[in-house]
Design a protein around this motif. Structure first.
Motif, mmCIF file in Angstrom:
data_model
loop_
_atom_site.group_PDB
_atom_site.id
_atom_site.type_symbol
_atom_site.label_atom_id
_atom_site.label_comp_id
_atom_site.label_asym_id
_atom_site.label_seq_id
_atom_site.Cartn_x
_atom_site.Cartn_y
_atom_site.Cartn_z
ATOM 1 N N THR B 40 -6.557 -1.210 -3.343
ATOM 2 C CA THR B 40 -6.294 -2.519 -3.480
ATOM 3 C C THR B 40 -5.999 -2.823 -4.707
ATOM 4 N N ALA B 41 -4.836 -3.936 -4.854
ATOM 5 C CA ALA B 41 -3.961 -4.191 -5.869
ATOM 6 C C ALA B 41 -2.978 -3.588 -6.027
ATOM 7 N N LYS B 42 -2.359 -2.222 -5.011
ATOM 8 C CA LYS B 42 -1.344 -1.179 -5.828
ATOM 9 C C LYS B 42 -0.624 -1.322 -3.993
ATOM 10 N N SER B 43 -0.482 -0.825 -3.669
ATOM 11 C CA SER B 43 0.388 -1.078 -2.615
ATOM 12 C C SER B 43 0.466 0.366 -1.830
ATOM 13 N N PRO B 44 0.720 0.223 -0.509
ATOM 14 C CA PRO B 44 0.674 2.020 0.586
ATOM 15 C C PRO B 44 1.491 3.095 0.123
ATOM 16 N N GLU B 45 1.007 4.093 0.114
ATOM 17 C CA GLU B 45 1.540 4.893 -0.747
ATOM 18 C C GLU B 45 1.359 6.671 0.678
ATOM 19 N N ALA B 46 2.339 6.880 0.797
ATOM 20 C CA ALA B 46 2.334 7.980 2.155
ATOM 21 C C ALA B 46 1.408 9.160 1.864
ATOM 22 N N LEU B 47 0.291 9.407 2.801
ATOM 23 C CA LEU B 47 0.340 10.292 2.991
ATOM 24 C C LEU B 47 0.620 11.229 3.781
ATOM 25 N N PHE B 48 0.971 11.451 5.352
ATOM 26 C CA PHE B 48 1.340 11.955 6.370
ATOM 27 C C PHE B 48 2.526 11.244 6.713
ATOM 28 N N VAL B 49 3.054 12.696 7.377
ATOM 29 C CA VAL B 49 3.852 11.865 8.497
ATOM 30 C C VAL B 49 4.214 13.292 9.826
ATOM 31 N N MET B 50 3.755 12.800 10.699
ATOM 32 C CA MET B 50 3.498 14.151 11.968
ATOM 33 C C MET B 50 4.008 13.383 12.948
ATOM 34 N N THR B 51 4.965 14.323 13.312
ATOM 35 C CA THR B 51 5.940 13.890 14.986
ATOM 36 C C THR B 51 5.896 14.765 15.684
ATOM 37 N N LEU B 52 5.006 16.029 15.654
ATOM 38 C CA LEU B 52 4.798 16.975 16.632
ATOM 39 C C LEU B 52 3.876 17.469 17.417
ATOM 40 N N ASN B 53 3.434 16.786 18.638
ATOM 41 C CA ASN B 53 2.035 17.398 18.870
ATOM 42 C C ASN B 53 1.170 18.897 18.481
ATOM 43 N N GLY B 54 -0.601 18.343 18.443
ATOM 44 C CA GLY B 54 -0.542 19.823 17.681
ATOM 45 C C GLY B 54 -0.587 19.727 16.696
ATOM 46 N N ASP B 55 0.427 18.645 15.694
ATOM 47 C CA ASP B 55 0.023 18.851 14.026
ATOM 48 C C ASP B 55 -0.758 18.511 13.708
ATOM 49 N N GLU B 56 -0.772 19.257 12.903
ATOM 50 C CA GLU B 56 -2.930 19.509 11.310
ATOM 51 C C GLU B 56 -1.454 19.298 10.246
ATOM 52 N N LYS B 57 -1.572 18.186 9.547
ATOM 53 C CA LYS B 57 -1.324 18.088 8.355
ATOM 54 C C LYS B 57 -2.395 18.449 7.133
ATOM 55 N N LYS B 58 -2.236 18.944 5.662
ATOM 56 C CA LYS B 58 -3.512 18.547 4.727
ATOM 57 C C LYS B 58 -2.657 18.413 3.505
ATOM 58 N N LYS B 59 -3.846 17.903 2.572
ATOM 59 C CA LYS B 59 -2.944 17.047 1.373
ATOM 60 C C LYS B 59 -4.809 16.980 0.177
ATOM 61 N N GLY B 60 -5.079 18.670 -0.302
ATOM 62 C CA GLY B 60 -6.183 18.410 -0.901
ATOM 63 C C GLY B 60 -7.527 18.303 0.094
ATOM 64 N N ARG B 61 -8.217 17.336 0.539
ATOM 65 C CA ARG B 61 -9.399 17.360 0.555
ATOM 66 C C ARG B 61 -8.981 16.490 2.237
ATOM 67 N N ILE B 62 -8.398 15.723 2.262
ATOM 68 C CA ILE B 62 -7.713 14.528 2.878
ATOM 69 C C ILE B 62 -6.513 15.795 4.184
ATOM 70 N N SER B 63 -6.948 15.576 6.077
ATOM 71 C CA SER B 63 -6.182 15.821 6.793
ATOM 72 C C SER B 63 -6.469 15.201 7.909
ATOM 73 N N ALA B 64 -4.794 15.870 8.936
ATOM 74 C CA ALA B 64 -5.019 14.733 9.979
ATOM 75 C C ALA B 64 -4.432 15.482 10.467
ATOM 76 N N THR B 65 -4.551 15.114 12.266
ATOM 77 C CA THR B 65 -4.231 16.508 13.655
ATOM 78 C C THR B 65 -3.290 15.254 14.156
ATOM 79 N N LEU B 66 -2.908 15.338 15.052
ATOM 80 C CA LEU B 66 -2.113 14.373 15.967
ATOM 81 C C LEU B 66 -2.080 14.841 17.471
ATOM 82 N N ASN B 67 -2.356 14.301 18.875
ATOM 83 C CA ASN B 67 -2.290 14.332 20.057
ATOM 84 C C ASN B 67 -1.276 13.526 20.687
#
Lengths: 112, 114
Positions: B40-67
């Motif tokens: 709130t009251a700030k601007s969006p900050e990039a967490l992950f950019v994912m390009t490949l099927n099956g990609d998994e990215k992690k930053k600290g306690r945050i992670s993302a998967t891609l299908n």
């Protein structure tokens, strides 16, 4: 390194007035974008630029014009402001599609 | 206009809970998917950019998967903290998109109670 700087941060306009929002980036990014953010609508693309001297329309371009005379600056103009243009405007830049966007802090515009 | 949907729209969790949310996008026309964190009251900050099927990215306690075949991405937060409270946006880029334009979902607003 300032990143993306937007000016002004706040502005109130009367219907029919004109203004220009300035976006400046110091990261040598080719791509620059203007989005508007409205409640329940998310971020919607107004115009974008793929390099100095180029501009193109996004999803909601009506009522806006843009210019990119210098690589580091992307200007958004409202020629005749309307209440429907009351919104928060975000500028962003990127190097490639494989890198995330860097956003400015936003301009809150109210048209009365 | 591409359809990028996020669910749920909002989520309240207790500190220490783990949580996840979903981003759905067109599976037939994929180039890249971005995740952003927007306080709130700030601007969006990039967490992950994912390009490949099956990609998994992690930053600290945050992670993302891609299908990309089924058109979804999950964002996970392990052991949520009050400072994780924010809106999480996903955004999609289709191929042949000369401007690398992102189409954003509506976001998931996360509120973590101490």
């Amino acid at each position: 390194n300032a990143g993306v700087t937007q000016t002004p941060k706040f502005r109130v306009l009367k219907t029919g007035q004109s203004m220009t929002l300035l976006c400046a980036q110091d990261m040598n990014h080719e791509y620059m974008y203007w989005y508007r953010q409205d409640p329940g609508m998310g971020l919607r693309l107004i115009h974008y630029s793929v390099g100095e001297g180029t501009t193109a329309k996004g999803e909601v371009p009506d009522g806006y014009n843009v210019s990119r005379l210098k690589k580091q600056n992307f200007l958004l103009g409202l020629e005749s402001a309307a209440p429907s243009q009351t919104s928060v405007y975000f500028c962003a830049s990127s190097y490639t599609a494989s890198t995330g966007y860097t956003f400015g802090s936003g301009t809150r515009l109210t048209v009365v | 206009i591409l359809n990028v949907e996020q669910s749920p729209q909002s989520l309240h969790v207790q500190e220490g809970d783990s949580t996840n949310f979903t981003c759905s996008f067109p599976s037939s026309n994929f180039y890249a998917l971005h995740w952003y964190r927007w306080e709130t009251a700030k601007s969006p900050e990039a967490l992950f950019v994912m390009t490949l099927n099956g990609d998994e990215k992690k930053k600290g306690r945050i992670s993302a998967t891609l299908n990309t075949k089924e058109g979804y991405s999950y964002l996970y937060i392990k052991g949520s903290q009050p400072e994780d409270s924010a809106t999480y946006l996903c955004a999609f880029i289709s191929p042949g998109n000369a401007g690398n334009m992102l189409t954003f979902g509506g976001g998931t607003r996360l509120m973590v109670k101490p």
